[in-house]
Design a protein around this motif. Structure first.
Motif, PDB file in Angstrom:
ATOM      1  N   UNK A 103      -0.658  -0.650  -3.717  1.00  0.00           N
ATOM      2  CA  UNK A 103      -0.071  -0.059  -4.924  1.00  0.00           C
ATOM      3  C   UNK A 103       0.984  -0.983  -5.520  1.00  0.00           C
ATOM      4  N   UNK A 104       1.679  -1.737  -4.690  1.00  0.00           N
ATOM      5  CA  UNK A 104       2.657  -2.691  -5.214  1.00  0.00           C
ATOM      6  C   UNK A 104       1.954  -3.779  -6.023  1.00  0.00           C
ATOM      7  N   UNK A 105       0.824  -4.273  -5.521  1.00  0.00           N
ATOM      8  CA  UNK A 105       0.052  -5.286  -6.242  1.00  0.00           C
ATOM      9  C   UNK A 105      -0.480  -4.718  -7.548  1.00  0.00           C
ATOM     10  N   UNK A 106      -0.985  -3.508  -7.489  1.00  0.00           N
ATOM     11  CA  UNK A 106      -1.523  -2.855  -8.685  1.00  0.00           C
ATOM     12  C   UNK A 106      -0.415  -2.615  -9.714  1.00  0.00           C
ATOM     13  N   UNK A 144      -9.453   6.850  -7.265  1.00  0.00           N
ATOM     14  CA  UNK A 144      -9.792   7.149  -8.656  1.00  0.00           C
ATOM     15  C   UNK A 144      -9.776   5.876  -9.493  1.00  0.00           C
ATOM     16  N   UNK A 145      -8.820   5.006  -9.234  1.00  0.00           N
ATOM     17  CA  UNK A 145      -8.763   3.729  -9.951  1.00  0.00           C
ATOM     18  C   UNK A 145     -10.049   2.938  -9.704  1.00  0.00           C
ATOM     19  N   UNK A 146     -10.453   2.850  -8.448  1.00  0.00           N
ATOM     20  CA  UNK A 146     -11.666   2.104  -8.094  1.00  0.00           C
ATOM     21  C   UNK A 146     -12.892   2.728  -8.743  1.00  0.00           C
ATOM     22  N   UNK A 147     -12.961   4.042  -8.760  1.00  0.00           N
ATOM     23  CA  UNK A 147     -14.103   4.730  -9.371  1.00  0.00           C
ATOM     24  C   UNK A 147     -14.170   4.439 -10.868  1.00  0.00           C
ATOM     25  N   UNK A 148     -13.031   4.474 -11.535  1.00  0.00           N
ATOM     26  CA  UNK A 148     -13.025   4.213 -12.979  1.00  0.00           C
ATOM     27  C   UNK A 148     -13.373   2.765 -13.287  1.00  0.00           C
ATOM     28  N   UNK A 170       0.265   7.046 -10.530  1.00  0.00           N
ATOM     29  CA  UNK A 170      -0.199   8.336 -10.019  1.00  0.00           C
ATOM     30  C   UNK A 170      -0.302   9.371 -11.131  1.00  0.00           C
ATOM     31  N   UNK A 171       0.535   9.234 -12.164  1.00  0.00           N
ATOM     32  CA  UNK A 171       0.426  10.131 -13.307  1.00  0.00           C
ATOM     33  C   UNK A 171      -0.894   9.895 -14.036  1.00  0.00           C
ATOM     34  N   UNK A 172      -1.276   8.627 -14.204  1.00  0.00           N
ATOM     35  CA  UNK A 172      -2.518   8.275 -14.900  1.00  0.00           C
ATOM     36  C   UNK A 172      -3.737   8.472 -14.002  1.00  0.00           C
ATOM     37  N   UNK A 173      -3.539   8.299 -12.699  1.00  0.00           N
ATOM     38  CA  UNK A 173      -4.647   8.414 -11.733  1.00  0.00           C
ATOM     39  C   UNK A 173      -4.216   9.331 -10.599  1.00  0.00           C
ATOM     40  N   UNK A 197      -7.111  -4.566 -16.168  1.00  0.00           N
ATOM     41  CA  UNK A 197      -6.172  -5.154 -15.206  1.00  0.00           C
ATOM     42  C   UNK A 197      -6.486  -4.703 -13.784  1.00  0.00           C
ATOM     43  N   UNK A 198      -6.875  -3.446 -13.642  1.00  0.00           N
ATOM     44  CA  UNK A 198      -7.267  -2.956 -12.321  1.00  0.00           C
ATOM     45  C   UNK A 198      -8.518  -3.689 -11.832  1.00  0.00           C
TER      46      UNK A 198
END
Length: 189
Positions: free
Chosen positions: A29-32, A53-57, A44-47, A14-15
């Motif tokens: 962050x609202x869109x995400x 970090x989201x983009x890197x993953x 933020x708990x997951x990333x 989804x990201x």
């Protein structure tokens, strides 16, 4: 700890869609949160590293998918032109006929962070290397093989950008059709 409402694989998928659709800078962050179904606090708990970090993953996941799925025909014993045709078919599917924006392009604008840039670079380097290996096996020198690989990728990536801007996928289809000629130095069939 509360159970996760979305698997890690689904979350990264989804990201990826968000970053493909709006790029790094456009992915608020609202869109995400809306796309993933998670609250900002859960994200933020997951990333803990946030959007970088989201983009890197996502970049790492797509790079791994390219290596194992998209480029896999290049590792077979089939004739070079057949292997390249297999990759072209995979690219056609992966980019949904040229209608699916390229993550390499969409994450390269903005400050997605060092880890995302590193993962994007690793993915691009692997793609270049895989294409160059086929060109070398067909008799190209190391430098010529690298140039052919880069030219082929530029044709594909440029066609994806053009498709995103114009809504026309003809250039993408031509780039895939010309892929054997670009890499092997022969006339397109």
């Amino acid at each position: 700890m509360a159970p996760r409402s979305i698997s890690d694989t689904d979350l990264v998928d989804r990201l990826e869609t968000v970053f493909r659709d709006v790029g790094y800078d456009g992915a608020s962050l609202a869109t995400i949160a809306e796309a993933t179904g998670l609250q900002k606090s859960s994200l933020y708990n997951r990333f803990p590293g946030g959007k970088q970090q989201m983009a890197a993953e996502v970049a790492g996941s797509v790079g791994a998918q390219f290596a194992t799925d998209i480029l896999s025909p290049l590792t077979t014993d089939a004739p070079a032109a057949d292997r390249i045709d297999g990759v072209a078919a995979n690219l056609e599917t992966f980019y949904r006929g040229g209608e699916h924006p390229c993550l390499l392009n969409m994450l390269s604008v903005g400050d997605a962070g060092t880890a995302a840039r590193t993962n994007l670079r690793a993915g691009a380097d692997h793609w270049i290397s895989a294409f160059a290996d086929v060109a070398r096996a067909a008799g190209a020198t190391r430098d010529d093989a690298t140039a052919r690989a880069q030219d082929a990728i530029c044709a594909i990536e440029g066609a994806l950008v053009l498709a995103r801007v114009t809504g026309q996928t003809d250039a993408f289809h031509r780039a895939l059709t010309r892929l054997p000629a670009l890499l092997l130095g022969s006339s397109p069939s």
